[in-house]
Design a protein around this motif. Sequence first.
Motif, mmCIF file in Angstrom:
data_model
loop_
_atom_site.group_PDB
_atom_site.id
_atom_site.type_symbol
_atom_site.label_atom_id
_atom_site.label_comp_id
_atom_site.label_asym_id
_atom_site.label_seq_id
_atom_site.Cartn_x
_atom_site.Cartn_y
_atom_site.Cartn_z
ATOM 1 N N GLY A 33 -2.136 -11.062 -8.946
ATOM 2 C CA GLY A 33 -3.180 -11.122 -7.935
ATOM 3 C C GLY A 33 -3.904 -12.455 -7.903
ATOM 4 N N GLU A 34 -4.036 -13.091 -9.053
ATOM 5 C CA GLU A 34 -4.727 -14.383 -9.117
ATOM 6 C C GLU A 34 -3.976 -15.489 -8.386
ATOM 7 N N ARG A 35 -2.721 -15.274 -8.060
ATOM 8 C CA ARG A 35 -1.964 -16.276 -7.303
ATOM 9 C C ARG A 35 -2.315 -16.235 -5.819
ATOM 10 N N TYR A 36 -2.949 -15.151 -5.382
ATOM 11 C CA TYR A 36 -3.297 -14.950 -3.978
ATOM 12 C C TYR A 36 -4.753 -15.326 -3.715
ATOM 13 N N ALA A 37 -5.013 -15.835 -2.522
ATOM 14 C CA ALA A 37 -6.382 -16.096 -2.093
ATOM 15 C C ALA A 37 -7.114 -14.765 -1.941
ATOM 16 N N GLU A 38 -8.423 -14.809 -2.028
ATOM 17 C CA GLU A 38 -9.226 -13.586 -1.890
ATOM 18 C C GLU A 38 -8.925 -12.849 -0.588
ATOM 19 N N ALA A 94 -6.091 -13.092 1.300
ATOM 20 C CA ALA A 94 -4.660 -13.220 1.612
ATOM 21 C C ALA A 94 -4.134 -12.012 2.387
ATOM 22 N N SER A 95 -3.063 -12.268 3.123
ATOM 23 C CA SER A 95 -2.325 -11.200 3.797
ATOM 24 C C SER A 95 -0.889 -11.257 3.284
ATOM 25 N N TRP A 96 -0.419 -10.151 2.720
ATOM 26 C CA TRP A 96 0.904 -10.097 2.094
ATOM 27 C C TRP A 96 1.653 -8.891 2.643
ATOM 28 N N THR A 97 2.909 -9.093 3.069
ATOM 29 C CA THR A 97 3.766 -7.988 3.478
ATOM 30 C C THR A 97 4.936 -7.925 2.512
ATOM 31 N N ASN A 98 5.093 -6.778 1.852
ATOM 32 C CA ASN A 98 6.151 -6.654 0.845
ATOM 33 C C ASN A 98 7.497 -6.333 1.495
ATOM 34 N N ALA A 99 8.518 -6.221 0.656
ATOM 35 C CA ALA A 99 9.890 -6.021 1.148
ATOM 36 C C ALA A 99 10.080 -4.691 1.870
ATOM 37 N N LYS A 100 9.177 -3.756 1.678
ATOM 38 C CA LYS A 100 9.265 -2.469 2.372
ATOM 39 C C LYS A 100 8.462 -2.472 3.668
ATOM 40 N N GLY A 101 7.831 -3.607 3.982
ATOM 41 C CA GLY A 101 7.084 -3.715 5.229
ATOM 42 C C GLY A 101 5.632 -3.297 5.134
ATOM 43 N N THR A 102 5.138 -3.055 3.941
ATOM 44 C CA THR A 102 3.743 -2.670 3.766
ATOM 45 C C THR A 102 2.878 -3.925 3.733
ATOM 46 N N ARG A 103 1.912 -4.018 4.644
ATOM 47 C CA ARG A 103 0.998 -5.157 4.663
ATOM 48 C C ARG A 103 -0.202 -4.835 3.796
ATOM 49 N N LEU A 104 -0.547 -5.785 2.946
ATOM 50 C CA LEU A 104 -1.700 -5.666 2.073
ATOM 51 C C LEU A 104 -2.649 -6.809 2.402
ATOM 52 N N ILE A 139 -3.834 -6.190 -2.975
ATOM 53 C CA ILE A 139 -2.558 -6.609 -3.566
ATOM 54 C C ILE A 139 -2.480 -6.147 -5.015
ATOM 55 N N VAL A 140 -3.552 -6.325 -5.767
ATOM 56 C CA VAL A 140 -3.575 -5.896 -7.169
ATOM 57 C C VAL A 140 -3.504 -4.372 -7.262
ATOM 58 N N GLU A 141 -4.257 -3.669 -6.416
ATOM 59 C CA GLU A 141 -4.263 -2.204 -6.464
ATOM 60 C C GLU A 141 -2.893 -1.617 -6.146
ATOM 61 N N TRP A 189 -4.864 -23.942 -5.662
ATOM 62 C CA TRP A 189 -3.828 -23.557 -4.700
ATOM 63 C C TRP A 189 -3.547 -22.066 -4.822
ATOM 64 N N HIS A 190 -3.495 -21.373 -3.666
ATOM 65 C CA HIS A 190 -3.248 -19.929 -3.643
ATOM 66 C C HIS A 190 -2.388 -19.564 -2.442
ATOM 67 N N ILE A 191 -1.709 -18.434 -2.574
ATOM 68 C CA ILE A 191 -0.967 -17.874 -1.450
ATOM 69 C C ILE A 191 -1.986 -17.284 -0.487
ATOM 70 N N THR A 192 -1.936 -17.730 0.768
ATOM 71 C CA THR A 192 -2.858 -17.192 1.766
ATOM 72 C C THR A 192 -2.192 -16.163 2.667
ATOM 73 N N ALA A 193 -0.869 -16.286 2.814
ATOM 74 C CA ALA A 193 -0.112 -15.324 3.610
ATOM 75 C C ALA A 193 1.333 -15.360 3.144
ATOM 76 N N GLY A 194 2.025 -14.259 3.349
ATOM 77 C CA GLY A 194 3.430 -14.241 2.976
ATOM 78 C C GLY A 194 4.115 -12.962 3.366
ATOM 79 N N GLN A 195 5.430 -13.048 3.322
ATOM 80 C CA GLN A 195 6.260 -11.879 3.604
ATOM 81 C C GLN A 195 7.519 -11.965 2.766
ATOM 82 N N ASN A 196 7.897 -10.838 2.216
ATOM 83 C CA ASN A 196 9.102 -10.719 1.403
ATOM 84 C C ASN A 196 10.078 -9.823 2.151
ATOM 85 N N MET A 197 11.352 -10.141 2.048
ATOM 86 C CA MET A 197 12.344 -9.242 2.635
ATOM 87 C C MET A 197 13.558 -9.166 1.719
#
Length: 145
Positions: free
Chosen positions: A39-44, A46-56, A62-64, A128-136
């Motif tokens: 979680g510390e790699r992400y900005a407070e 941040a918007s993250w979409t995992n490989a299953k399509g769940t946006r956090l 993201i940590v939860e 430096w932090h991840i501010t947005a991302g998507q995994n597939m």
Amino acid sequence: MTSDILFVGTISPETRAAVTGVVKALEKAFNEKDPIALGERYAENASWTNAKGTRLDGRTAIVEFSAPALKGFLSDSFARYEVVKMLAITPDVIAVNVVQTPTDSTGEPTDGPWGATLYVIAEQADGWHITAGQNMAVAPPTRTA
């Protein structure tokens, strides 16, 4: 990790190292199953979409999500993260393409799901932090003889 990276735009050596450091720290946190370090790699915000399509949205979400996932269905999953491209959006915002290779717990490649990830990594007041991302999930690359 830096020899085969495609760099697009002007990216200083310091920025290259910082961005690569974020990706390597994320890899380490994933492989150590440490949701706080992940979680510390992400900005407070941040918007993250995992490989299953769940946006956090947000580091807390993201940590939860990651805590039970890393201890549960991802507990036997390990990966190597390889930066393959950096695109300068601005001097302090870099889009980063990463290939995720499945490994065993010792880092040796193994059969398993491959990933292709796009991170937007930005310099913030606290680094430096991840501010947005998507995994597939992707098919493994075909090997040529």
